[in-house]
Design a protein around this motif. Structure first.
Motif, PDB file in Angstrom:
ATOM      1  N   HIS A 160     -12.047   4.331   0.632  1.00  0.00           N
ATOM      2  CA  HIS A 160     -10.968   3.467   1.120  1.00  0.00           C
ATOM      3  C   HIS A 160     -11.052   2.039   0.573  1.00  0.00           C
ATOM      4  O   HIS A 160     -10.139   1.250   0.774  1.00  0.00           O
ATOM      5  CB  HIS A 160     -10.983   3.419   2.646  1.00  0.00           C
ATOM      6  N   ASP A 164      -7.313   0.144   1.481  1.00  0.00           N
ATOM      7  CA  ASP A 164      -6.197   0.686   2.256  1.00  0.00           C
ATOM      8  C   ASP A 164      -6.295   0.207   3.701  1.00  0.00           C
ATOM      9  O   ASP A 164      -7.151  -0.604   4.037  1.00  0.00           O
ATOM     10  CB  ASP A 164      -6.156   2.216   2.154  1.00  0.00           C
ATOM     11  N   ARG A 203      -2.669  -3.907  -4.757  1.00  0.00           N
ATOM     12  CA  ARG A 203      -3.254  -3.659  -3.445  1.00  0.00           C
ATOM     13  C   ARG A 203      -4.388  -4.646  -3.165  1.00  0.00           C
ATOM     14  O   ARG A 203      -4.513  -5.163  -2.057  1.00  0.00           O
ATOM     15  CB  ARG A 203      -3.736  -2.225  -3.351  1.00  0.00           C
ATOM     16  N   GLN A 242       0.824  -1.205   0.000  1.00  0.00           N
ATOM     17  CA  GLN A 242       0.000   0.000   0.000  1.00  0.00           C
ATOM     18  C   GLN A 242       0.861   1.259   0.000  1.00  0.00           C
ATOM     19  O   GLN A 242       0.543   2.236  -0.663  1.00  0.00           O
ATOM     20  CB  GLN A 242      -0.911  -0.012   1.231  1.00  0.00           C
ATOM     21  N   SER A 243       1.964   1.220   0.729  1.00  0.00           N
ATOM     22  CA  SER A 243       2.821   2.412   0.801  1.00  0.00           C
ATOM     23  C   SER A 243       3.760   2.529  -0.401  1.00  0.00           C
ATOM     24  O   SER A 243       4.239   3.613  -0.706  1.00  0.00           O
ATOM     25  CB  SER A 243       3.628   2.407   2.101  1.00  0.00           C
ATOM     26  N   THR A 292       3.021   1.253  -3.738  1.00  0.00           N
ATOM     27  CA  THR A 292       2.370   1.431  -5.037  1.00  0.00           C
ATOM     28  C   THR A 292       0.922   1.884  -4.893  1.00  0.00           C
ATOM     29  O   THR A 292       0.284   1.603  -3.888  1.00  0.00           O
ATOM     30  CB  THR A 292       2.411   0.111  -5.852  1.00  0.00           C
ATOM     31  N   SER A 293       0.448   2.558  -5.901  1.00  0.00           N
ATOM     32  CA  SER A 293      -0.969   2.932  -5.941  1.00  0.00           C
ATOM     33  C   SER A 293      -1.733   1.996  -6.877  1.00  0.00           C
ATOM     34  O   SER A 293      -2.906   2.215  -7.138  1.00  0.00           O
ATOM     35  CB  SER A 293      -1.123   4.381  -6.386  1.00  0.00           C
ATOM     36  N   SER A 294      -1.065   0.962  -7.364  1.00  0.00           N
ATOM     37  CA  SER A 294      -1.687  -0.001  -8.272  1.00  0.00           C
ATOM     38  C   SER A 294      -2.847  -0.709  -7.579  1.00  0.00           C
ATOM     39  O   SER A 294      -2.668  -1.393  -6.560  1.00  0.00           O
ATOM     40  CB  SER A 294      -0.662  -1.042  -8.736  1.00  0.00           C
ATOM     41  N   LYS A 295      -4.033  -0.539  -8.139  1.00  0.00           N
ATOM     42  CA  LYS A 295      -5.229  -1.169  -7.584  1.00  0.00           C
ATOM     43  C   LYS A 295      -5.080  -2.690  -7.579  1.00  0.00           C
ATOM     44  O   LYS A 295      -5.440  -3.352  -6.602  1.00  0.00           O
ATOM     45  CB  LYS A 295      -6.435  -0.740  -8.417  1.00  0.00           C
TER      46      LYS A 295
END
Length: 184
Positions: free
Chosen positions: A78, A83, A30, A21-22, A24-27
């Protein structure tokens, strides 16, 4: 998996999710590591977890949610991608449901049997039900100004339509699985 400590393995999965989570922002990444937590928890702890442990996890999650109280509404923000706030919320909700389920005995109604047997099929075809209900929801927002009333009506409608659709999809799915099994 018997030689691996269940709690440490689950903690490791949570740590990996928090790191991903910290980083990458790749859905996709995550979600993979988020849902892996629940796959591991379900596999490792199915019917083998003490109420005290669940209550401890609920308490820790509740403390975390109180810490994030200014940031966790709306929860949809969220959920996609998931997240740490959503993780706390879901762990708390599932833990609470588990504790309640251990204290309450549900009647053996046919509708519960249908949902227990066909739940996965209903989950797979939920988009069809949402497609049917969406226009009704649009009409309701203009006719019923009371949001809770809209929600209750839509929830009951989704429940009924999911159940009815399962009478078509479940037998079809069983038929196809039998044919596939014969071919193998």
């Amino acid at each position: 998996m018997r030689k691996v400590n269940k709690c440490l393995y689950l903690a490791l999965c949570i740590i990996i999710f928090l790191l991903v989570q910290s980083i990458t922002s790749s859905k996709l990444w995550r979600e993979i590591f988020f849902y892996n937590i629940f796959m591991v928890a379900g596999y490792q702890f199915y019917k083998r977890i003490k109420i005290k442990t669940v209550l401890m996890v609920c308490f820790i999650c509740l403390v975390g949610l109180v810490f994030f109280k200014d940031h966790f509404v709306p929860m949809q923000k969220h959920k996609f991608p998931p997240d740490s706030i959503f993780l706390l919320f879901i762990l708390f909700a599932i833990g609470l449901l588990y504790v309640v389920s251990q204290q309450v005995t549900l009647p053996n109604w046919r509708i519960f049997q249908i949902w227990n047997t066909r739940g996965y099929t209903m989950y797979i075809y939920q988009n069809i039900v949402f497609l049917i209900v969406s226009p009704i929801h649009m009409i309701l927002t203009s006719k019923i100004p009371f949001v809770v009333g809209q929600f209750c009506f839509i929830a009951v409608l989704l429940f009924i339509l999911s159940t009815l659709l399962s009478y078509l999809t479940y037998p079809l799915e069983r038929y196809i699985m039998r044919k596939v099994h014969v071919l193998q």
